[in-house]
Design a protein around this motif. Structure first.
Motif, short mmCIF file in Angstrom:
data_model
loop_
_atom_site.label_atom_id
_atom_site.label_comp_id
_atom_site.label_asym_id
_atom_site.label_seq_id
_atom_site.Cartn_x
_atom_site.Cartn_y
_atom_site.Cartn_z
N THR A 126 2.03 0.96 18.59
CA THR A 126 1.49 0.82 17.24
C THR A 126 -0.02 1.01 17.33
N PRO A 127 -0.70 1.28 16.22
CA PRO A 127 -2.15 1.43 16.26
C PRO A 127 -2.87 0.21 16.85
N ASP A 128 -2.39 -0.99 16.52
CA ASP A 128 -3.00 -2.21 17.07
C ASP A 128 -2.84 -2.28 18.58
N GLU A 129 -1.65 -1.98 19.08
CA GLU A 129 -1.40 -2.02 20.52
C GLU A 129 -2.25 -0.99 21.26
N ALA A 130 -2.48 0.15 20.62
CA ALA A 130 -3.25 1.22 21.26
C ALA A 130 -4.76 1.03 21.07
N GLY A 131 -5.16 0.06 20.25
CA GLY A 131 -6.58 -0.14 19.96
C GLY A 131 -7.16 1.01 19.15
N MET A 132 -6.32 1.59 18.29
CA MET A 132 -6.73 2.73 17.45
C MET A 132 -6.39 2.42 16.00
N PRO A 133 -7.22 1.62 15.31
CA PRO A 133 -6.88 1.25 13.93
C PRO A 133 -6.90 2.47 13.01
N LEU A 134 -6.02 2.43 12.02
CA LEU A 134 -5.98 3.50 11.02
C LEU A 134 -7.22 3.43 10.14
N LEU A 135 -7.77 4.58 9.78
CA LEU A 135 -8.93 4.63 8.90
C LEU A 135 -8.52 4.51 7.44
N TRP A 136 -7.24 4.74 7.13
CA TRP A 136 -6.68 4.54 5.80
C TRP A 136 -5.19 4.28 5.94
N GLN A 137 -4.61 3.69 4.91
CA GLN A 137 -3.18 3.43 4.91
C GLN A 137 -2.45 4.61 4.28
N PRO A 138 -1.33 5.02 4.84
CA PRO A 138 -0.57 6.13 4.26
C PRO A 138 -0.02 5.75 2.88
N TRP A 139 0.17 6.77 2.02
CA TRP A 139 0.69 6.55 0.68
C TRP A 139 1.62 7.71 0.31
N ILE A 140 2.39 7.52 -0.75
CA ILE A 140 3.24 8.59 -1.26
C ILE A 140 2.39 9.40 -2.23
N PRO A 141 2.16 10.67 -1.94
CA PRO A 141 1.29 11.47 -2.78
C PRO A 141 1.98 11.93 -4.08
N SER A 142 1.16 12.29 -5.04
CA SER A 142 1.70 12.89 -6.27
C SER A 142 1.81 14.40 -6.05
N ARG A 143 2.52 15.07 -6.94
CA ARG A 143 2.62 16.53 -6.85
C ARG A 143 1.26 17.18 -6.93
N ALA A 144 0.38 16.62 -7.77
CA ALA A 144 -0.95 17.18 -7.95
C ALA A 144 -1.75 17.12 -6.65
N GLU A 145 -1.60 16.06 -5.87
CA GLU A 145 -2.33 15.94 -4.61
C GLU A 145 -1.91 17.01 -3.59
N LEU A 146 -0.68 17.47 -3.67
CA LEU A 146 -0.19 18.44 -2.70
C LEU A 146 -0.29 19.88 -3.18
N SER A 147 -0.57 20.09 -4.46
CA SER A 147 -0.67 21.47 -4.94
C SER A 147 -2.06 22.01 -4.64
N LEU A 148 -2.11 23.26 -4.37
CA LEU A 148 -3.33 23.97 -4.01
C LEU A 148 -3.96 23.28 -2.89
#
Length: 148
Positions: A126-148
Motif C-alpha cells: 500500500t502507499p503507506d507501507e511503501a512510504g509513498m503517500p498519494l498526492l491526491w485521492q482517486p475519483w470517478i471522472p465525469s464524461r467531460a473530464e475524459l473528453s478531449l
C-alpha cells in the motif's frame, strides 16, 4: 494538429475523429463544417476543427450504464498523465492503490497514474507501507473530464 470534434445534429458533442476521417465524412456528405482553421484547406474543403452531423444520431448507448467504463487509458487521462506518487508528468502506467494481490479491486477509486519507476518502487504494497503517500485521492471522472 489534434483531432476534429464531431457534433450531433443537435449540437451535442459525440466524439473526436482524425482529420482524414473528418474529410471522409465531408466527402460522404454525412457532416458539415461548423468551424474551420483559418486559411487552411484540404482540396475543396476547409480544414475542419468542428463537424456537425447532417442527421441526428441516437446516443442512448452513451448513457446506458450511467457510469464510465474503468480503463487504463481513462485513468491516465483522468490524472492528466501525472504520477500520483511523485507529481511529475509523463506517467505511462496505472497503479492499483491497494494491490490486486492484496484484495484491491480494478476500479476508478483504486487506480492512479504512475511512472513505471514509481510503480515498481511501490510494488505490491500500500502507499503507506511503501512510504509513498498519494498526492491526491482517486475519483470517478465525469464524461467531460475524459473528453478531449
Amino acid at each position: 494538429m489534434s483531432g476534429v470534434i464531431v457534433l450531433n445534429a443537435s449540437y451535442e458533442q459525440l466524439h473526436v475523429v482524425s482529420i482524414p476521417h473528418a474529410i471522409r465524412m465531408l466527402v460522404r456528405e454525412v457532416a458539415v463544417v461548423e468551424e474551420a482553421h483559418d486559411g487552411a484547406s484540404i482540396g475543396p474543403f476547409p480544414l475542419p476543427r468542428v463537424l456537425r452531423l447532417v442527421r441526428y444520431v441516437v446516443t442512448k448507448w452513451r448513457y446506458a450504464s450511467g457510469r464510465l467504463q474503468y480503463t487504463r487509458s481513462g485513468v491516465l487521462k483522468r490524472d492528466k498523465y501525472t504520477c500520483a506518487y511523485c507529481g511529475q508528468t509523463g506517467a505511462t502506467t496505472m497503479d492499483h492503490v491497494v494491490p490486486r494481490s492484496r484484495g484491491g479491486r480494478g476500479e476508478w477509486l483504486n487506480a492512479v497514474a504512475a511512472h513505471a519507476k514509481c510503480n515498481e518502487k511501490k510494488g505490491s504494497r500500500t502507499p503507506d507501507e511503501a512510504g509513498m503517500p498519494l498526492l491526491w485521492q482517486p475519483w470517478i471522472p465525469s464524461r467531460a473530464e475524459l473528453s478531449l
